[in-house]
Design an enzyme around this catalytic site. Sequence first.
Site, PDB file in Angstrom:
ATOM      1  N   ARG A 195     -43.441  35.663   5.487  1.00  0.00           N
ATOM      2  CA  ARG A 195     -42.586  34.487   4.592  1.00  0.00           C
ATOM      3  C   ARG A 195     -43.567  33.510   4.463  1.00  0.00           C
ATOM      4  NH1 ARG A 195     -40.850  38.288   3.790  1.00  0.00           N
ATOM      5  NH2 ARG A 195     -38.633  38.740   3.792  1.00  0.00           N
ATOM      6  N   SER A 206     -31.382  33.774   1.865  1.00  0.00           N
ATOM      7  CA  SER A 206     -31.456  33.558   3.335  1.00  0.00           C
ATOM      8  C   SER A 206     -31.929  32.199   3.460  1.00  0.00           C
ATOM      9  CB  SER A 206     -32.323  34.598   3.921  1.00  0.00           C
ATOM     10  OG  SER A 206     -31.834  35.955   3.578  1.00  0.00           O
ATOM     11  N   GLU A 236     -35.913  28.541   5.531  1.00  0.00           N
ATOM     12  CA  GLU A 236     -36.661  29.338   4.352  1.00  0.00           C
ATOM     13  C   GLU A 236     -36.895  28.251   3.349  1.00  0.00           C
ATOM     14  OE1 GLU A 236     -37.344  33.434   2.070  1.00  0.00           O
ATOM     15  OE2 GLU A 236     -36.385  33.445   4.207  1.00  0.00           O
TER      16      GLU A 236
END
Length: 371
Positions: free
Chosen positions: A184, A267, A363
């Site tokens: 990520r 998420s 995130e």
Amino acid sequence: MRARRSWVPPRRSSGLAERLADHTTLRLGGPARAWVRATTEEELVEAVSAADAAGEPVLVLGGGSNLVVADEGFAGTVVEVATRGVSADTDPAGDAEDPTCGGALVTVAAGETWDDLVAQAVERGWVGIEALSGIPGSVGATPIQNVGAYGQEVSQTIASVRVWDRKLNGIRTFAAADCGFGYRTSRFKIDRYDANGGRHLVLSVTFQLRQGSLGAPVAYAELARSLGVEPGTRAPLPDVRAAVLRLRGSKGMVLDPADHDTWSAGSFFTNPVLPASEVPEGAPAWPTAEDGLVKTSAAWLIEHAGFGKGYGLDREPGRVSLSTKHTLALTNRGGASAADLLALAGEVRDGVAASYGITLVNEPVLVGCSL
């Protein structure tokens, strides 16, 4: 020092100020001071460069699926990336593909919708991104986060990323090996221009995709079970896409205006990567490329710290909650504020830290706010 001049955006919306809430999947965020919709690369570079030269804060907006914007809005210019275009070297005329070619180099404008690209890839037999079906947002955002799901990451198929370098004031092309891809993350996420944005403005992404009727080997056990195949085997591309959309839909991860479980940024926390010795007993752990480190499940940590699906719904005023389908998504139940959402995020993060000594990391990008 760079000379500053008065800021006059090349294009802007008329009438009332644009609200970020109308352009983000969380449906949160106050007004922008100015708004530019760039439909060509030239407009995109011009808008960002002119604002940079004037010292005007800039927020580059793609699909708005990975943003939490403050209720006060953005005291600068939002540049909406609305560029379009998909071209493949196997198909310069836009007709049937060359069946003798083993792969396709597909170059895609940053403003193209990601899931539209995946659907086109499945239809045309381009292999390698089918498990990334249903992910909201734009193509230009995918290399920044190194978007991934169900055993695939975009870094596995990206050949190069073409950007406008805001510090050097020029176009650069980064080969995949130079993109700094990790879990990520990428150099495009890490390299900053200022507090509001990255140094590299993504203009287009080129993918190296295999061609065929079967998807890549299924690397994710849940997806393999849904397809009725063994992990490591392959399934028809349309079947993989359909299975992923079913799985994502069951978790509230496919956008639906009528379903508040999808009023989210996906998420909210990344899965922690930590030494194997620090993984709580009973928690799942997956090996990583980093020696001695494993990845564990943020959802498991959240649930076992006492935050179940729908947490927050039974509290007044009930404007935010964890999704009733998936504990990793924080959702706007209608009428929420960014402050409401961040308060819940902080409660979950602190609860996990108190229970397990692990601090979850958000995130989504936070704009004008903090957690």
